[in-house]
Write a protein that holds these residues in place. Structure first.
Motif, PDB file in Angstrom:
ATOM      1  N   MET A  53       0.828  -1.212   0.000  1.00 35.78           N
ATOM      2  CA  MET A  53       0.000   0.000   0.000  1.00 35.78           C
ATOM      3  C   MET A  53       0.861   1.261   0.000  1.00 35.78           C
ATOM      4  N   GLN A  54       2.006   1.221   0.673  1.00 37.20           N
ATOM      5  CA  GLN A  54       2.927   2.357   0.628  1.00 37.20           C
ATOM      6  C   GLN A  54       3.471   2.549  -0.783  1.00 37.20           C
ATOM      7  N   LEU A  55       3.816   1.445  -1.432  1.00 40.26           N
ATOM      8  CA  LEU A  55       4.305   1.515  -2.806  1.00 40.26           C
ATOM      9  C   LEU A  55       3.217   2.016  -3.744  1.00 40.26           C
ATOM     10  N   ALA A  56       1.999   1.534  -3.559  1.00 46.41           N
ATOM     11  CA  ALA A  56       0.879   1.974  -4.396  1.00 46.41           C
ATOM     12  C   ALA A  56       0.645   3.471  -4.237  1.00 46.41           C
ATOM     13  N   ALA A  57       0.663   3.949  -3.007  1.00 46.45           N
ATOM     14  CA  ALA A  57       0.463   5.379  -2.767  1.00 46.45           C
ATOM     15  C   ALA A  57       1.555   6.198  -3.450  1.00 46.45           C
ATOM     16  N   TYR A  58       2.788   5.715  -3.392  1.00 46.89           N
ATOM     17  CA  TYR A  58       3.892   6.392  -4.065  1.00 46.89           C
ATOM     18  C   TYR A  58       3.629   6.484  -5.574  1.00 46.89           C
ATOM     19  N   PHE A  59       3.267   5.361  -6.192  1.00 42.28           N
ATOM     20  CA  PHE A  59       3.013   5.353  -7.634  1.00 42.28           C
ATOM     21  C   PHE A  59       1.844   6.265  -8.001  1.00 42.28           C
ATOM     22  N   ILE A  60       0.800   6.269  -7.195  1.00 40.53           N
ATOM     23  CA  ILE A  60      -0.363   7.109  -7.485  1.00 40.53           C
ATOM     24  C   ILE A  60       0.014   8.584  -7.403  1.00 40.53           C
ATOM     25  N   ARG A  61       0.810   8.952  -6.397  1.00 39.61           N
ATOM     26  CA  ARG A  61       1.212  10.354  -6.213  1.00 39.61           C
ATOM     27  C   ARG A  61       2.233  10.822  -7.241  1.00 39.61           C
ATOM     28  N   ASN A  62       3.115   9.931  -7.672  1.00 39.75           N
ATOM     29  CA  ASN A  62       4.287  10.370  -8.422  1.00 39.75           C
ATOM     30  C   ASN A  62       4.372   9.892  -9.865  1.00 39.75           C
ATOM     31  N   THR A  63       3.386   9.158 -10.327  1.00 41.39           N
ATOM     32  CA  THR A  63       3.418   8.701 -11.720  1.00 41.39           C
ATOM     33  C   THR A  63       2.048   8.909 -12.352  1.00 41.39           C
ATOM     34  N   GLU A  64       2.025   8.724 -13.638  1.00 37.94           N
ATOM     35  CA  GLU A  64       0.750   8.768 -14.355  1.00 37.94           C
ATOM     36  C   GLU A  64       0.324   7.369 -14.792  1.00 37.94           C
ATOM     37  N   LEU A  65       0.861   6.347 -14.125  1.00 43.69           N
ATOM     38  CA  LEU A  65       0.485   4.970 -14.447  1.00 43.69           C
ATOM     39  C   LEU A  65      -1.006   4.764 -14.218  1.00 43.69           C
ATOM     40  N   LYS A  66      -1.594   3.925 -15.037  1.00 40.55           N
ATOM     41  CA  LYS A  66      -2.990   3.562 -14.845  1.00 40.55           C
ATOM     42  C   LYS A  66      -3.089   2.667 -13.610  1.00 40.55           C
ATOM     43  N   LEU A  67      -4.272   2.648 -13.001  1.00 40.39           N
ATOM     44  CA  LEU A  67      -4.426   1.911 -11.749  1.00 40.39           C
ATOM     45  C   LEU A  67      -4.167   0.419 -11.912  1.00 40.39           C
ATOM     46  N   PHE A  68      -4.538  -0.165 -13.053  1.00 44.89           N
ATOM     47  CA  PHE A  68      -4.265  -1.588 -13.233  1.00 44.89           C
ATOM     48  C   PHE A  68      -2.759  -1.838 -13.310  1.00 44.89           C
ATOM     49  N   GLU A  69      -2.011  -0.865 -13.862  1.00 36.62           N
ATOM     50  CA  GLU A  69      -0.551  -0.994 -13.914  1.00 36.62           C
ATOM     51  C   GLU A  69       0.047  -0.898 -12.508  1.00 36.62           C
ATOM     52  N   ILE A  70      -0.488   0.003 -11.717  1.00 33.98           N
ATOM     53  CA  ILE A  70      -0.020   0.146 -10.337  1.00 33.98           C
ATOM     54  C   ILE A  70      -0.337  -1.124  -9.553  1.00 33.98           C
ATOM     55  N   ALA A  71      -1.524  -1.653  -9.743  1.00 37.14           N
ATOM     56  CA  ALA A  71      -1.910  -2.889  -9.055  1.00 37.14           C
ATOM     57  C   ALA A  71      -0.909  -3.995  -9.377  1.00 37.14           C
ATOM     58  N   GLU A  72      -0.571  -4.145 -10.644  1.00 34.58           N
ATOM     59  CA  GLU A  72       0.394  -5.175 -11.052  1.00 34.58           C
ATOM     60  C   GLU A  72       1.767  -4.925 -10.447  1.00 34.58           C
ATOM     61  N   LYS A  73       2.223  -3.667 -10.455  1.00 32.35           N
ATOM     62  CA  LYS A  73       3.534  -3.339  -9.909  1.00 32.35           C
ATOM     63  C   LYS A  73       3.613  -3.560  -8.397  1.00 32.35           C
ATOM     64  N   CYS A  74       2.464  -3.600  -7.759  1.00 33.39           N
ATOM     65  CA  CYS A  74       2.410  -3.801  -6.305  1.00 33.39           C
ATOM     66  C   CYS A  74       2.073  -5.243  -5.930  1.00 33.39           C
ATOM     67  N   GLY A  75       2.075  -6.134  -6.916  1.00 33.21           N
ATOM     68  CA  GLY A  75       1.875  -7.546  -6.631  1.00 33.21           C
ATOM     69  C   GLY A  75       0.438  -8.020  -6.624  1.00 33.21           C
ATOM     70  N   TYR A  76      -0.488  -7.219  -7.152  1.00 34.26           N
ATOM     71  CA  TYR A  76      -1.893  -7.606  -7.208  1.00 34.26           C
ATOM     72  C   TYR A  76      -2.250  -7.988  -8.642  1.00 34.26           C
ATOM     73  N   SER A  77      -2.869  -9.134  -8.810  1.00 38.47           N
ATOM     74  CA  SER A  77      -3.273  -9.559 -10.147  1.00 38.47           C
ATOM     75  C   SER A  77      -4.695  -9.116 -10.465  1.00 38.47           C
ATOM     76  N   ASN A  78      -5.401  -8.586  -9.471  1.00 41.29           N
ATOM     77  CA  ASN A  78      -6.794  -8.199  -9.631  1.00 41.29           C
ATOM     78  C   ASN A  78      -6.960  -6.743  -9.198  1.00 41.29           C
ATOM     79  N   GLN A  79      -7.332  -5.870 -10.136  1.00 40.05           N
ATOM     80  CA  GLN A  79      -7.456  -4.447  -9.819  1.00 40.05           C
ATOM     81  C   GLN A  79      -8.587  -4.179  -8.842  1.00 40.05           C
ATOM     82  N   THR A  80      -9.660  -4.937  -8.912  1.00 40.89           N
ATOM     83  CA  THR A  80     -10.778  -4.744  -7.991  1.00 40.89           C
ATOM     84  C   THR A  80     -10.351  -5.026  -6.563  1.00 40.89           C
TER      85      THR A  80
END
Length: 115
Positions: A53-80
């Protein structure tokens, strides 16, 4: 426990199986949980979730990655599932978090410009 936490920190973006973690560090599951609780006052799963969740918050604040991309980068295979976990952890959805932080950045930039 420090070596295990460092390993988790470096692999937080992948699927982490606690059984495989125990094998890798030659420790029983019971011992892992007992020592982890003693050192970190939480469970290994809670530690992993918090790091993700800390990594996800970082990506959301500091990148323009789509949420499904952030989910994958944080080890989640399911965006929901990622979004529900994010909401549980941060008290708002990833979209709300991004929107709030965009407004905060705009406000900070205006303050810097106006001196």
């Amino acid at each position: 426990m420090i070596n295990i936490s460092v390993y988790i920190d470096h692999h937080v973006n992948t699927r982490i199986d606690l059984g495989e973690l125990c094998e890798r560090f030659s420790i029983s599951r019971r011992s892992l949980f007992r020592y982890w609780k003693k050192h970190f006052n939480s469970t290994p799963a809670a530690y992993i979730a918090r790091k993700r969740m800390q990594l996800a918050a970082y990506f959301i604040r500091n990148t323009e990655l789509k949420l499904f991309e952030i989910a994958e980068k944080c080890g989640y295979s399911n965006q929901t599932y990622f979004s529900s976990e994010f909401r549980r952890f941060h008290g708002m959805t990833p979209h709300e978090y991004r929107r709030e932080n965009i407004f905060r950045l705009i406000s900070e930039n205006r303050q810097k410009e106006n001196g």
